[in-house]
Design an enzyme around this catalytic site. Sequence first.
Site, PDB file in Angstrom:
ATOM      1  N   VAL A 122       0.839  -1.205   0.000  1.00 55.50           N
ATOM      2  CA  VAL A 122       0.000   0.000   0.000  1.00 55.50           C
ATOM      3  C   VAL A 122       0.872   1.252   0.000  1.00 55.50           C
ATOM      4  CG1 VAL A 122      -1.728   1.321   1.301  1.00 55.50           C
ATOM      5  CG2 VAL A 122      -1.909  -1.177   1.191  1.00 55.50           C
ATOM      6  N   PHE A 144      10.929  -5.264   6.524  1.00 58.53           N
ATOM      7  CA  PHE A 144      10.570  -6.616   6.997  1.00 58.53           C
ATOM      8  C   PHE A 144       9.743  -7.326   5.919  1.00 58.53           C
ATOM      9  CE2 PHE A 144       7.335  -9.168   9.548  1.00 58.53           C
ATOM     10  CZ  PHE A 144       8.113 -10.306   9.541  1.00 58.53           C
ATOM     11  N   THR A 145       8.674  -6.689   5.472  1.00 55.16           N
ATOM     12  CA  THR A 145       7.894  -7.284   4.374  1.00 55.16           C
ATOM     13  C   THR A 145       7.983  -6.432   3.113  1.00 55.16           C
ATOM     14  OG1 THR A 145       5.928  -6.149   5.197  1.00 55.16           O
ATOM     15  CG2 THR A 145       6.229  -8.442   5.858  1.00 55.16           C
ATOM     16  N   LEU A 181       1.727   3.550   8.273  1.00 49.87           N
ATOM     17  CA  LEU A 181       1.320   2.256   7.726  1.00 49.87           C
ATOM     18  C   LEU A 181       2.155   1.104   8.278  1.00 49.87           C
ATOM     19  CD1 LEU A 181       0.296   4.377   5.549  1.00 49.87           C
ATOM     20  CD2 LEU A 181       0.714   2.626   3.836  1.00 49.87           C
ATOM     21  N   THR A 200       5.264  -3.515  17.254  1.00 48.42           N
ATOM     22  CA  THR A 200       5.217  -2.544  16.149  1.00 48.42           C
ATOM     23  C   THR A 200       3.930  -1.725  16.234  1.00 48.42           C
ATOM     24  OG1 THR A 200       6.559  -3.903  14.693  1.00 48.42           O
ATOM     25  CG2 THR A 200       5.102  -2.325  13.620  1.00 48.42           C
ATOM     26  N   ASN A 207       5.359   6.055  19.063  1.00 50.24           N
ATOM     27  CA  ASN A 207       6.449   6.923  18.587  1.00 50.24           C
ATOM     28  C   ASN A 207       5.966   7.904  17.517  1.00 50.24           C
ATOM     29  OD1 ASN A 207       8.512   5.957  20.218  1.00 50.24           O
ATOM     30  ND2 ASN A 207       8.928   4.224  18.865  1.00 50.24           N
ATOM     31  N   TYR A 253      -2.206  -9.011  15.690  1.00 52.39           N
ATOM     32  CA  TYR A 253      -2.541  -7.998  14.686  1.00 52.39           C
ATOM     33  C   TYR A 253      -3.832  -7.274  15.065  1.00 52.39           C
ATOM     34  CZ  TYR A 253      -3.440  -6.135   9.948  1.00 52.39           C
ATOM     35  OH  TYR A 253      -3.678  -5.324   8.858  1.00 52.39           O
ATOM     36  N   ARG A 294      -1.433 -14.031   1.258  1.00 45.88           N
ATOM     37  CA  ARG A 294      -2.818 -13.551   1.230  1.00 45.88           C
ATOM     38  C   ARG A 294      -3.545 -14.209   0.056  1.00 45.88           C
ATOM     39  NH1 ARG A 294      -2.187  -7.191   2.869  1.00 45.88           N
ATOM     40  NH2 ARG A 294      -0.071  -7.379   2.090  1.00 45.88           N
TER      41      ARG A 294
HETATM   42  P1  NAD Z   1       2.972  -4.740   3.639  1.00 54.30           P
HETATM   43  O1  NAD Z   1       3.437  -5.853   4.510  1.00 54.30           O
HETATM   44  O2  NAD Z   1       3.173  -4.860   2.174  1.00 54.30           O
HETATM   45  O3  NAD Z   1       3.610  -3.366   4.102  1.00 54.30           O
HETATM   46  C1  NAD Z   1       3.958  -3.061   5.429  1.00 54.30           C
HETATM   47  C2  NAD Z   1       5.245  -2.259   5.410  1.00 54.30           C
HETATM   48  O4  NAD Z   1       5.610  -1.914   6.760  1.00 54.30           O
HETATM   49  C3  NAD Z   1       6.433  -3.041   4.852  1.00 54.30           C
HETATM   50  O5  NAD Z   1       7.153  -2.234   3.950  1.00 54.30           O
HETATM   51  C4  NAD Z   1       7.246  -3.408   6.068  1.00 54.30           C
HETATM   52  O6  NAD Z   1       8.611  -3.620   5.767  1.00 54.30           O
HETATM   53  C5  NAD Z   1       6.996  -2.211   6.956  1.00 54.30           C
HETATM   54  N1  NAD Z   1       7.187  -2.511   8.371  1.00 54.30           N
HETATM   55  C6  NAD Z   1       6.708  -3.552   9.093  1.00 54.30           C
HETATM   56  N2  NAD Z   1       7.111  -3.463  10.363  1.00 54.30           N
HETATM   57  C7  NAD Z   1       7.846  -2.334  10.466  1.00 54.30           C
HETATM   58  C8  NAD Z   1       8.558  -1.711  11.518  1.00 54.30           C
HETATM   59  N3  NAD Z   1       8.573  -2.232  12.750  1.00 54.30           N
HETATM   60  N4  NAD Z   1       9.233  -0.568  11.261  1.00 54.30           N
HETATM   61  C9  NAD Z   1       9.243  -0.034  10.020  1.00 54.30           C
HETATM   62  N5  NAD Z   1       8.598  -0.581   8.970  1.00 54.30           N
HETATM   63  C10 NAD Z   1       7.916  -1.721   9.198  1.00 54.30           C
HETATM   64  O7  NAD Z   1       1.422  -4.545   3.973  1.00 54.30           O
HETATM   65  P2  NAD Z   1       0.348  -3.612   3.275  1.00 54.30           P
HETATM   66  O8  NAD Z   1      -0.706  -4.458   2.711  1.00 54.30           O
HETATM   67  O9  NAD Z   1       1.011  -2.603   2.416  1.00 54.30           O
HETATM   68  O10 NAD Z   1      -0.269  -2.880   4.560  1.00 54.30           O
HETATM   69  C11 NAD Z   1       0.054  -1.540   4.888  1.00 54.30           C
HETATM   70  C12 NAD Z   1      -0.801  -1.078   6.047  1.00 54.30           C
HETATM   71  O11 NAD Z   1      -2.196  -1.163   5.694  1.00 54.30           O
HETATM   72  C13 NAD Z   1      -0.628  -1.903   7.321  1.00 54.30           C
HETATM   73  O12 NAD Z   1      -0.690  -1.031   8.430  1.00 54.30           O
HETATM   74  C14 NAD Z   1      -1.829  -2.811   7.313  1.00 54.30           C
HETATM   75  O13 NAD Z   1      -2.200  -3.183   8.623  1.00 54.30           O
HETATM   76  C15 NAD Z   1      -2.880  -1.926   6.663  1.00 54.30           C
HETATM   77  N6  NAD Z   1      -3.932  -2.735   6.024  1.00 54.30           N
HETATM   78  C16 NAD Z   1      -3.733  -3.340   4.817  1.00 54.30           C
HETATM   79  C17 NAD Z   1      -4.745  -4.121   4.269  1.00 54.30           C
HETATM   80  C18 NAD Z   1      -4.584  -4.798   2.930  1.00 54.30           C
HETATM   81  O14 NAD Z   1      -5.492  -5.514   2.518  1.00 54.30           O
HETATM   82  N7  NAD Z   1      -3.507  -4.606   2.217  1.00 54.30           N
HETATM   83  C19 NAD Z   1      -5.948  -4.279   4.951  1.00 54.30           C
HETATM   84  C20 NAD Z   1      -6.107  -3.673   6.193  1.00 54.30           C
HETATM   85  C21 NAD Z   1      -5.106  -2.885   6.708  1.00 54.30           C
HETATM   86  N1  UDP Z   2      -7.464 -18.143   2.006  1.00 56.22           N
HETATM   87  C1  UDP Z   2      -7.633 -19.270   1.213  1.00 56.22           C
HETATM   88  N2  UDP Z   2      -6.571 -19.723   0.501  1.00 56.22           N
HETATM   89  C2  UDP Z   2      -5.351 -19.112   0.521  1.00 56.22           C
HETATM   90  C3  UDP Z   2      -5.180 -17.958   1.335  1.00 56.22           C
HETATM   91  C4  UDP Z   2      -6.263 -17.510   2.077  1.00 56.22           C
HETATM   92  O1  UDP Z   2      -8.720 -19.844   1.150  1.00 56.22           O
HETATM   93  O2  UDP Z   2      -4.438 -19.597  -0.172  1.00 56.22           O
HETATM   94  C5  UDP Z   2      -8.637 -17.635   2.748  1.00 56.22           C
HETATM   95  C6  UDP Z   2      -8.399 -17.324   4.217  1.00 56.22           C
HETATM   96  O3  UDP Z   2      -8.608 -18.468   5.016  1.00 56.22           O
HETATM   97  C7  UDP Z   2      -9.434 -16.246   4.465  1.00 56.22           C
HETATM   98  C8  UDP Z   2      -9.529 -15.495   3.123  1.00 56.22           C
HETATM   99  O4  UDP Z   2      -8.992 -16.387   2.160  1.00 56.22           O
HETATM  100  O5  UDP Z   2     -10.674 -16.817   4.733  1.00 56.22           O
HETATM  101  C9  UDP Z   2      -8.739 -14.211   3.115  1.00 56.22           C
HETATM  102  O6  UDP Z   2      -7.442 -14.474   3.574  1.00 56.22           O
HETATM  103  P1  UDP Z   2      -6.273 -13.397   3.598  1.00 56.22           P
HETATM  104  O7  UDP Z   2      -5.109 -14.040   4.274  1.00 56.22           O
HETATM  105  O8  UDP Z   2      -6.062 -12.835   2.240  1.00 56.22           O
HETATM  106  O9  UDP Z   2      -6.821 -12.188   4.475  1.00 56.22           O
HETATM  107  P2  UDP Z   2      -7.653 -12.062   5.843  1.00 56.22           P
HETATM  108  O10 UDP Z   2      -8.877 -11.339   5.441  1.00 56.22           O
HETATM  109  O11 UDP Z   2      -7.968 -13.422   6.403  1.00 56.22           O
HETATM  110  O12 UDP Z   2      -6.749 -11.298   6.729  1.00 56.22           O
END
Ligand code: NAD
Ligand code: UDP
Length: 433
Positions: A122, A144-145, A181, A200, A207, A253, A294
């Site tokens: 994101v 990390f990710t 994020l 985190t 922070n 989480y 995911r």
């Molecule tokens: P992502 O794992 O791709 O990105 C997370 C980023 O945060 C990574 O670049 C990682 O290296 C960095 N990070 C993790 N821990 C850290 C730390 N301790 N210090 C500094 N950097 C750190 O995930 P994403 O999908 O891009 O998610 C971004 C944000 O959006 C997160 O806060 C997540 O909870 C939120 N979010 C995402 C989704 C989604 O579907 N993608 C849904 C709900 C919430």
């Molecule tokens: N899921 C699945 N197969 C996969 C990965 C996930 O059936 O290979 C399912 C998971 O059990 C959940 C939904 O897909 O019910 C969404 O999973 P995801 O990990 O993407 O996000 P969540 O909404 O659970 O955080």
Amino acid sequence: MSSPAVVPIRTLDKNGSEITSVGFERFGFDCEVPLDVLRSLYLRPHYVTTATSGSETEAVDAKEDNAHARFTQGLAAYQSKSIYHPDTQSISYTTLSRFPPVKLLPPSQRKRVLVTGGAGFVGSHLVDRLMILGHEVTVLDNFFTGSKTTVSHWVGHPNFEMVRHDVVEPFMIECDQIYHLACPASPPHYQFNAVKTIKTSFMGTLNMLGLAKRTKARFLITSTSEVYGDPEVHPQHEDYWGHVNPIGPRACYDEGKRVAETLTYGFHRQDGVDVRVARIFNTYGPRMNPYDGRVVSNFIVQALRGEDMTVYGDGKQTRSFQYIHDLIDGLIALMNSDETRPVNIGNGDEFTIGQFAELVREIVEKVQKEDGDVIPRRVNIVYKPMPTDDPQKRRPDTTRAKQTLDWQPRWTVRMGLEEMVRYYKAKMAEGSL
Ligand code: NAD
Ligand code: UDP
């Protein structure tokens, strides 16, 4: 050698109108950006060609450039291109010397924006938008990710800075806005080290809120639909308090984000910090780590590789999937609005996971056919055990976002999936997936 005619990719929104730009003007803030420019940054940003000899090289180049031009409409100048040398098993990287044009904003409008987690899925899309809109962007990430490659196309730009830093440690910077994020988001990643995840969420948010308090920056946190847990209310609206198991494998989480929201409103009430809380529902798109476990990335990669698609449980659990550009529109609109209450940002198109597997399989086959690929056999959908505490249903009620931000998702799940399939396909062709 001349390239064959380029057939552009057309993307239609939920009303059947073509999408040529994302963003909009809201609250006196214009954030519209052409889609082609964004695509040139994420669809094959580092494409690799294999070094061959003479006319063969030209033919490969022409084919790749043509495939690429379908998305980028001649914006290839903003991509680095790397050459793989099979004889020596080496790769020569070119760095980007040209950047896409960014807006020239007057100092009064140019913001110093900190994006924690800006190298993640994101975050990197948010960074692209903020950069193109002309702001000064600092990415803070511990990788990390996330990966440096997601934003490396901005390295060297005078408006851009990337810092390797862990948000559990304090960080000092002068800034006007903080998009916070940083946090792993996929279940396998956040469960990899549960203690670190909650640390985190708590210390990282503490922070960054402290930083917002000192600098008087506006603070936006990306919370999640997981704060609703396995919900008893459907669809989920912001006033629902949730149903979370505090000691299960997802708690690091879910509870982490809940306490992060608590902290956010603590700083807001006690110290007057200007806060925004986005509760994001399942979002997918290019640059999503293909191995982060995911469901969208798993299904597309499995289908493209001709492997079995793994549905967990009986596949009757539901999720609602939002495309990345809609989310970024929502985050920018929220940041620039006056709404301090939590706001759901998600797409109401709800699928059972079983239906979703079939949709992904169909779309992968469609794209493969369009590209003239040989499909050896139809991939199977297989069933695996259901993970503990997996929410049974999830769909956002986005009334508040519509009323206060005038925001609604535009992308159909199908259109988003097609683009993501092409993105992963291109990565597979490069050998980077
Ligand atoms: P992502 O794992 O791709 O990105 C997370 C980023 O945060 C990574 O670049 C990682 O290296 C960095 N990070 C993790 N821990 C850290 C730390 N301790 N210090 C500094 N950097 C750190 O995930 P994403 O999908 O891009 O998610 C971004 C944000 O959006 C997160 O806060 C997540 O909870 C939120 N979010 C995402 C989704 C989604 O579907 N993608 C849904 C709900 C919430
Ligand atoms: N899921 C699945 N197969 C996969 C990965 C996930 O059936 O290979 C399912 C998971 O059990 C959940 C939904 O897909 O019910 C969404 O999973 P995801 O990990 O993407 O996000 P969540 O909404 O659970 O955080």
